[in-house]
Design an enzyme around this catalytic site. Structure first.
Site, PDB file in Angstrom:
ATOM      1  N   LYS A  98     -74.885  86.491 -22.714  1.00 18.97           N
ATOM      2  CA  LYS A  98     -76.154  87.114 -23.067  1.00 18.97           C
ATOM      3  C   LYS A  98     -76.790  87.697 -21.818  1.00 18.97           C
ATOM      4  CE  LYS A  98     -78.987  85.101 -21.140  1.00 18.97           C
ATOM      5  NZ  LYS A  98     -79.205  84.753 -19.704  1.00 18.97           N
TER       6      LYS A  98
ATOM      7  N   TYR B 253     -84.124  83.742 -24.735  1.00 19.14           N
ATOM      8  CA  TYR B 253     -84.030  82.434 -25.405  1.00 19.14           C
ATOM      9  C   TYR B 253     -85.191  82.239 -26.379  1.00 19.14           C
ATOM     10  CZ  TYR B 253     -80.560  81.222 -21.858  1.00 19.14           C
ATOM     11  OH  TYR B 253     -79.455  81.206 -21.055  1.00 19.14           O
TER      12      TYR B 253
HETATM   13  P1  NAD Z   1     -73.759  85.228 -10.470  1.00 16.38           P
HETATM   14  O1  NAD Z   1     -74.398  86.231  -9.573  1.00 16.38           O
HETATM   15  O2  NAD Z   1     -73.696  83.829 -10.017  1.00 16.38           O
HETATM   16  O3  NAD Z   1     -72.291  85.700 -10.859  1.00 16.38           O
HETATM   17  C1  NAD Z   1     -71.973  87.036 -11.095  1.00 16.38           C
HETATM   18  C2  NAD Z   1     -70.533  87.289 -10.753  1.00 16.38           C
HETATM   19  O4  NAD Z   1     -70.283  88.667 -10.952  1.00 16.38           O
HETATM   20  C3  NAD Z   1     -70.215  86.966  -9.282  1.00 16.38           C
HETATM   21  O5  NAD Z   1     -68.995  86.284  -9.186  1.00 16.38           O
HETATM   22  C4  NAD Z   1     -70.105  88.341  -8.649  1.00 16.38           C
HETATM   23  O6  NAD Z   1     -69.164  88.387  -7.581  1.00 16.38           O
HETATM   24  C5  NAD Z   1     -69.612  89.178  -9.809  1.00 16.38           C
HETATM   25  N1  NAD Z   1     -69.922  90.609  -9.617  1.00 16.38           N
HETATM   26  C6  NAD Z   1     -69.036  91.589  -9.766  1.00 16.38           C
HETATM   27  N2  NAD Z   1     -69.585  92.766  -9.468  1.00 16.38           N
HETATM   28  C7  NAD Z   1     -70.848  92.517  -9.103  1.00 16.38           C
HETATM   29  C8  NAD Z   1     -71.904  93.347  -8.640  1.00 16.38           C
HETATM   30  N3  NAD Z   1     -71.765  94.679  -8.544  1.00 16.38           N
HETATM   31  N4  NAD Z   1     -73.083  92.753  -8.336  1.00 16.38           N
HETATM   32  C9  NAD Z   1     -73.243  91.421  -8.463  1.00 16.38           C
HETATM   33  N5  NAD Z   1     -72.251  90.590  -8.882  1.00 16.38           N
HETATM   34  C10 NAD Z   1     -71.067  91.134  -9.196  1.00 16.38           C
HETATM   35  O7  NAD Z   1     -74.547  85.351 -11.864  1.00 16.38           O
HETATM   36  P2  NAD Z   1     -74.538  84.308 -13.073  1.00 16.38           P
HETATM   37  O8  NAD Z   1     -75.803  83.528 -13.010  1.00 16.38           O
HETATM   38  O9  NAD Z   1     -73.267  83.591 -13.121  1.00 16.38           O
HETATM   39  O10 NAD Z   1     -74.680  85.318 -14.335  1.00 16.38           O
HETATM   40  C11 NAD Z   1     -73.577  86.032 -14.852  1.00 16.38           C
HETATM   41  C12 NAD Z   1     -73.808  86.307 -16.349  1.00 16.38           C
HETATM   42  O11 NAD Z   1     -73.934  85.076 -17.034  1.00 16.38           O
HETATM   43  C13 NAD Z   1     -75.086  87.087 -16.690  1.00 16.38           C
HETATM   44  O12 NAD Z   1     -74.851  87.921 -17.787  1.00 16.38           O
HETATM   45  C14 NAD Z   1     -76.084  86.023 -17.076  1.00 16.38           C
HETATM   46  O13 NAD Z   1     -77.081  86.487 -17.979  1.00 16.38           O
HETATM   47  C15 NAD Z   1     -75.166  85.013 -17.731  1.00 16.38           C
HETATM   48  N6  NAD Z   1     -75.684  83.652 -17.636  1.00 16.38           N
HETATM   49  C16 NAD Z   1     -75.851  82.945 -18.782  1.00 16.38           C
HETATM   50  C17 NAD Z   1     -76.345  81.672 -18.749  1.00 16.38           C
HETATM   51  C18 NAD Z   1     -76.489  80.886 -20.004  1.00 16.38           C
HETATM   52  O14 NAD Z   1     -77.054  79.790 -19.960  1.00 16.38           O
HETATM   53  N7  NAD Z   1     -75.960  81.371 -21.117  1.00 16.38           N
HETATM   54  C19 NAD Z   1     -76.701  81.098 -17.514  1.00 16.38           C
HETATM   55  C20 NAD Z   1     -76.508  81.830 -16.350  1.00 16.38           C
HETATM   56  C21 NAD Z   1     -76.017  83.120 -16.428  1.00 16.38           C
END
Ligand code: NAD
Length: 367
Positions: free
Chosen positions: A131, A219
């Site tokens: 999401k 949410y």
């Molecule tokens: P994060 O920044 O920790 O991870 C993002 C990943 O994408 C990294 O490994 C990064 O290297 C990669 N990436 C590739 N190209 C990128 C770019 N151009 N810029 C930035 N990162 C890049 O983020 P996250 O918190 O893991 O979030 C990732 C996804 O998961 C999002 O869509 C977020 O909404 C979702 N998420 C959902 C929940 C949930 O509870 N459902 C919780 C956290 C995140």
């Protein structure tokens, strides 16, 4: 001497008994599980999803896809994956030939969800996508169409919908425990920490697609819909903070109201300037229900107040991540639509876009 052989005449010996009563059915063996490839090895993928795949009954980690080869190899080694199941973003398309991978789980910044969903469908895989589903309604529709054209499943990873606490809350509200639901108050706030990598893309419109509403306000939007079991017809909204920080090109805070056909209303807020609000409260005609936190990863508190008094509900064994991953796996195995399909993600994006329009114009916007 065998372990079960009596060592003296008074030793009763070890026995083998029939299967005990099981709290859950036996899990699928590894070869019968749905193989999932994680695209993006960020904070959420590595702290919540990868470890919780081991808690599922029907899914398993089959491959990893990352832009950082060293990290991908370290993760693969830790989870017992061979090098042939490690992919870079550039060579991802060869995953089409990887028969151990049934589904691709897109856990990238929001602006990449559409392109990677389409790429995964083109490789002949099912898709589980984080999401918010995508930046625009058009993107969401394109993702749904791509899944239909490929004949593959598309599920949006709404973990809270598989959380036993939220499920119990749905049963209580829709079962009449607090009378007719009149008002939902739902607030999600967290501090946006610009010194952390995982928040840097969240601050940028071209990567995050939206601000606190898209990230955590979703949410409240989704929660109000599933708790009431009906769809809003109109929204009004005001920006709390557009942002005065140079590095932040998304809205930081917004408050909005949603009107439902039953007459129930939801008063909601999301923001990046206060911390630790993950709360949903339902006020009914004869009682109230509070989930606080409602959408935390591991801590949820459910309280119900009626004429008979106040009770706290505790549910053991409530791993929402495993339940969500198992739903994806079962939808694939049983060849059926997942419980939170693309249409569910599309609906939230339609509503969130309407909230932005309402905040921009000051007008009520029909959804
Ligand atoms: P994060 O920044 O920790 O991870 C993002 C990943 O994408 C990294 O490994 C990064 O290297 C990669 N990436 C590739 N190209 C990128 C770019 N151009 N810029 C930035 N990162 C890049 O983020 P996250 O918190 O893991 O979030 C990732 C996804 O998961 C999002 O869509 C977020 O909404 C979702 N998420 C959902 C929940 C949930 O509870 N459902 C919780 C956290 C995140």
């Amino acid at each position: 001497m065998s372990a079960s052989a009596p060592t003296s005449s008074s030793d009763p010996g070890l026995t083998g008994r029939p299967m005990p009563a099981l709290r859950r059915p036996l899990p699928d063996p590894p070869e019968a599980r749905v193989g999932i490839a994680l695209v993006g090895l960020g904070a959420y993928a590595l702290n919540q999803i990868a470890p919780n795949l081991a808690n599922t009954q029907h899914a398993r980690l089959a491959a990893v896809v990352s832009g950082n080869a060293e990290k991908a190899q370290a993760v693969a080694r830790a989870y017992g994956l061979e090098d042939s199941h490690v992919y870079s973003y550039d060579d991802f398309d060869r995953i089409a030939e990887d028969e151990t991978v049934d589904a691709v789980y897109v856990i990238l910044p929001n602006a990449f969800h559409r392109a990677w969903t389409e790429r995964a469908f083109a490789a002949g895989k099912h898709v589980l996508c984080e999401k918010p589903m995508a930046g625009t309604v058009e993107d969401c529709r394109a993702m749904i169409a791509a899944g239909e054209a490929a004949g593959k499943k598309l599920m949006i990873a709404y973990r809270a919908q598989f959380d036993p606490y939220n499920r119990r809350a749905i049963d209580l509200v829709q079962g009449g425990e607090i009378g007719e639901p009149r008002l939902i108050m739902a607030d999600h706030h967290r501090l946006l920490k610009l010194d952390e990598l995982r928040d840097q893309w969240r601050a940028q419109k071209d990567l995050a697609s939206g601000g606190s509403l898209y990230d955590i306000g979703i949410y409240s939007v989704n929660g109000a819909r599933y708790l009431l079991g009906e769809e809003p017809t109109e929204v009004t909204a005001t920006y709390l903070e557009r942002s005065d920080r140079e590095e932040v090109s998304v809205e930081e805070g917004v408050e909005w109201q949603m009107t439902f056909p039953s007459g129930a209303r939801a008063l909601c807020s999301s923001g990046y300037r206060a911390d630790q609000a993950k709360r949903i409260h339902v006020q009914g005609a004869s009682g109230e229900l509070t989930l606080d936190p409602a959408t935390d990863y591991y801590e949820r508190n459910l309280t119900v107040k009626t004429e008979e008094g106040t009770r706290e509900i505790t549910i053991p064994d409530s791993n929402q991540f495993a339940a969500m991953l198992d739903e994806m796996a079962l939808a694939v195995k049983e060849d059926r639509e997942p419980a939170t399909p693309g249409a569910e993600g599309l609906r939230d994006v339609e509503i969130m876009q309407a909230i932005y329009r309402a905040a921009e114009t000051g007008d009520a916007v029909a959804v």
